[in-house]
Enzyme design. Structure first.
Site, PDB file in Angstrom:
ATOM      1  N   LYS A  13       0.830  -1.215   0.000  1.00 55.75           N
ATOM      2  CA  LYS A  13       0.000   0.000   0.000  1.00 55.75           C
ATOM      3  C   LYS A  13       0.862   1.262   0.000  1.00 55.75           C
ATOM      4  O   LYS A  13       0.628   2.183  -0.763  1.00 55.75           O
ATOM      5  CB  LYS A  13      -0.916   0.043   1.236  1.00 55.75           C
ATOM      6  CG  LYS A  13      -1.981  -1.022   1.264  1.00 55.75           C
ATOM      7  CD  LYS A  13      -2.969  -0.802   2.397  1.00 55.75           C
ATOM      8  CE  LYS A  13      -2.364  -0.898   3.786  1.00 55.75           C
ATOM      9  NZ  LYS A  13      -1.778  -2.207   4.127  1.00 55.75           N
ATOM     10  N   ARG A  88      -9.539   1.125   8.696  1.00 52.94           N
ATOM     11  CA  ARG A  88      -9.000  -0.186   9.060  1.00 52.94           C
ATOM     12  C   ARG A  88     -10.073  -1.104   9.649  1.00 52.94           C
ATOM     13  O   ARG A  88      -9.803  -2.251   9.919  1.00 52.94           O
ATOM     14  CB  ARG A  88      -7.976  -0.014  10.164  1.00 52.94           C
ATOM     15  CG  ARG A  88      -6.498   0.149   9.940  1.00 52.94           C
ATOM     16  CD  ARG A  88      -5.778  -0.714   9.020  1.00 52.94           C
ATOM     17  NE  ARG A  88      -4.458  -1.071   9.463  1.00 52.94           N
ATOM     18  CZ  ARG A  88      -3.338  -0.430   9.153  1.00 52.94           C
ATOM     19  NH1 ARG A  88      -3.358   0.633   8.395  1.00 52.94           N
ATOM     20  NH2 ARG A  88      -2.182  -0.873   9.589  1.00 52.94           N
ATOM     21  N   ARG A 127      11.732  -5.657   4.869  1.00 54.31           N
ATOM     22  CA  ARG A 127      11.446  -4.241   4.626  1.00 54.31           C
ATOM     23  C   ARG A 127      12.354  -3.330   5.447  1.00 54.31           C
ATOM     24  O   ARG A 127      12.634  -3.577   6.608  1.00 54.31           O
ATOM     25  CB  ARG A 127       9.987  -3.949   4.980  1.00 54.31           C
ATOM     26  CG  ARG A 127       9.654  -2.472   4.892  1.00 54.31           C
ATOM     27  CD  ARG A 127       8.202  -2.236   4.703  1.00 54.31           C
ATOM     28  NE  ARG A 127       7.425  -2.440   5.919  1.00 54.31           N
ATOM     29  CZ  ARG A 127       6.111  -2.208   5.982  1.00 54.31           C
ATOM     30  NH1 ARG A 127       5.454  -1.806   4.917  1.00 54.31           N
ATOM     31  NH2 ARG A 127       5.470  -2.413   7.114  1.00 54.31           N
ATOM     32  N   ARG A 160      11.205  -1.510  10.882  1.00 55.54           N
ATOM     33  CA  ARG A 160      10.120  -1.084  11.775  1.00 55.54           C
ATOM     34  C   ARG A 160       9.946  -2.111  12.885  1.00 55.54           C
ATOM     35  O   ARG A 160       9.928  -3.315  12.611  1.00 55.54           O
ATOM     36  CB  ARG A 160       8.812  -0.951  10.987  1.00 55.54           C
ATOM     37  CG  ARG A 160       8.711   0.385  10.281  1.00 55.54           C
ATOM     38  CD  ARG A 160       7.522   0.465   9.376  1.00 55.54           C
ATOM     39  NE  ARG A 160       6.280  -0.099   9.915  1.00 55.54           N
ATOM     40  CZ  ARG A 160       5.122  -0.072   9.266  1.00 55.54           C
ATOM     41  NH1 ARG A 160       5.043   0.501   8.082  1.00 55.54           N
ATOM     42  NH2 ARG A 160       4.047  -0.611   9.793  1.00 55.54           N
ATOM     43  N   ARG A 171      -0.479  -8.559  13.275  1.00 50.58           N
ATOM     44  CA  ARG A 171      -1.064  -7.583  12.346  1.00 50.58           C
ATOM     45  C   ARG A 171      -1.908  -8.283  11.278  1.00 50.58           C
ATOM     46  O   ARG A 171      -2.953  -7.784  10.875  1.00 50.58           O
ATOM     47  CB  ARG A 171       0.057  -6.745  11.694  1.00 50.58           C
ATOM     48  CG  ARG A 171       0.661  -5.747  12.684  1.00 50.58           C
ATOM     49  CD  ARG A 171       1.987  -5.200  12.206  1.00 50.58           C
ATOM     50  NE  ARG A 171       1.881  -4.434  10.994  1.00 50.58           N
ATOM     51  CZ  ARG A 171       2.885  -4.279  10.126  1.00 50.58           C
ATOM     52  NH1 ARG A 171       4.054  -4.853  10.348  1.00 50.58           N
ATOM     53  NH2 ARG A 171       2.716  -3.552   9.062  1.00 50.58           N
TER      54      ARG A 171
HETATM   55  P1  AMP Z   1       0.813   0.821   8.778  1.00 48.72           P
HETATM   56  O1  AMP Z   1       1.974   1.727   8.574  1.00 48.72           O
HETATM   57  O2  AMP Z   1      -0.391   1.240   7.963  1.00 48.72           O
HETATM   58  O3  AMP Z   1       1.153  -0.633   8.614  1.00 48.72           O
HETATM   59  O4  AMP Z   1       0.361   1.002  10.306  1.00 48.72           O
HETATM   60  C1  AMP Z   1       1.227   0.687  11.364  1.00 48.72           C
HETATM   61  C2  AMP Z   1       0.443   0.608  12.660  1.00 48.72           C
HETATM   62  O5  AMP Z   1      -0.158   1.894  12.931  1.00 48.72           O
HETATM   63  C3  AMP Z   1      -0.726  -0.364  12.648  1.00 48.72           C
HETATM   64  O6  AMP Z   1      -0.315  -1.690  12.941  1.00 48.72           O
HETATM   65  C4  AMP Z   1      -1.612   0.225  13.745  1.00 48.72           C
HETATM   66  O7  AMP Z   1      -1.076  -0.047  15.033  1.00 48.72           O
HETATM   67  C5  AMP Z   1      -1.458   1.718  13.500  1.00 48.72           C
HETATM   68  N1  AMP Z   1      -2.445   2.214  12.521  1.00 48.72           N
HETATM   69  C6  AMP Z   1      -2.215   2.693  11.267  1.00 48.72           C
HETATM   70  N2  AMP Z   1      -3.352   3.074  10.683  1.00 48.72           N
HETATM   71  C7  AMP Z   1      -4.345   2.811  11.576  1.00 48.72           C
HETATM   72  C8  AMP Z   1      -5.756   2.969  11.554  1.00 48.72           C
HETATM   73  N3  AMP Z   1      -6.395   3.438  10.483  1.00 48.72           N
HETATM   74  N4  AMP Z   1      -6.445   2.604  12.667  1.00 48.72           N
HETATM   75  C9  AMP Z   1      -5.826   2.120  13.759  1.00 48.72           C
HETATM   76  N5  AMP Z   1      -4.500   1.934  13.838  1.00 48.72           N
HETATM   77  C10 AMP Z   1      -3.766   2.277  12.763  1.00 48.72           C
END
Ligand code: AMP
Length: 215
Positions: A13, A88, A127, A160, A171
């Site tokens: 994404k 989400r 990554r 990360r 996740r």
């Molecule tokens: P990402 O970078 O999109 O993989 O997000 C990393 C982490 O940020 C996720 O595992 C969640 O803990 C938090 N996060 C990101 N976007 C959301 C969202 N829309 N709602 C809740 N938590 C989020």
């Protein structure tokens, strides 16, 4: 154009969103990036979000929806936007719908990046992210020109903390339990387009651009 990129962690994404936002001149809104910026800056939101993120859990909806509402008030979003990692779950999707309805704004399209589990695990375990500009690299698939240094800004690359194996598993569970339901939600709204995301990033981008042209 206002669009959402859906898909499990590791579907690409972030990579797709950065390329598409540039090509289509859209504001790229990644809730993960916004939350990580808050954690790095030590804000109250970052402090509250940090623990959930480390565990691979979703940050509470109220915090994320407020952050998104504020982001959508910024000028650059007037040209159109692309959400990456938001919504989400159903509650966030409903809250976004309500927000758009109040602003009389239409959502044009939702692209679901469909990736298989072996590809997801391979991508996330290798990554590397830039601590400065957020660009993503991969030890094998997309190595930086200099080890550990970002090609774009010279920032330091890091793994990360939530890309560690145990957290990745969590996740993926959270995705299946909470986020996958959005596929049906947007299909019912007639907004959903699915794209196989197992292939190279430029092939996936081309497929998405071709779908958007047809609209
Ligand atoms: P990402 O970078 O999109 O993989 O997000 C990393 C982490 O940020 C996720 O595992 C969640 O803990 C938090 N996060 C990101 N976007 C959301 C969202 N829309 N709602 C809740 N938590 C989020």
């Amino acid at each position: 154009m206002r669009m959402i990129l859906l898909g499990p962690p590791g579907a690409g994404k972030g990579t797709q969103a950065k390329i598409l936002a540039k090509k289509l001149n859209l504001a790229h809104i990644s809730t993960g990036d916004l939350l990580r910026q808050n954690v790095a800056a030590g804000t109250e939101l970052g402090r509250q979000a940090n623990d959930y993120m480390h565990k691979g859990l979703l940050v509470p909806d109220e915090l994320v929806s407020e952050m998104v509402g504020n982001r959508l008030k910024e000028r650059d979003t007037e040209k159109g936007w692309l959400f990456d990692g938001y919504p989400r779950n159903l509650k966030q999707a409903e809250s976004l719908d309500a927000l758009l309805e109040r602003g009389k704004i239409d959502l044009d399209c939702v692209i679901d990046l469909d990736a298989s589990e072996p590809v997801i695990i391979q991508r996330l375990s290798g990554r590397l992210a830039c601590g400065n500009c957020g660009a993503n690299f991969h030890i094998k698939n997309m190595p930086p020109r200099k080890p550990e240094i970002c090609d774009n800004c010279g920032g330091r690359l890091y793994q990360r903390p939530d890309d560690k194996e145990e957290t990745v598993k969590k996740r993926l569970e959270v995705y299946k339990k909470e986020t996958a339901a959005l596929i049906e939600y947007y299909r019912k709204q007639n907004k959903l387009q699915r794209v196989s995301a197992d292939l190279e990033p430029d092939i996936v981008v081309d497929k998405i651009l071709r779908l958007l042209k047809k609209k």
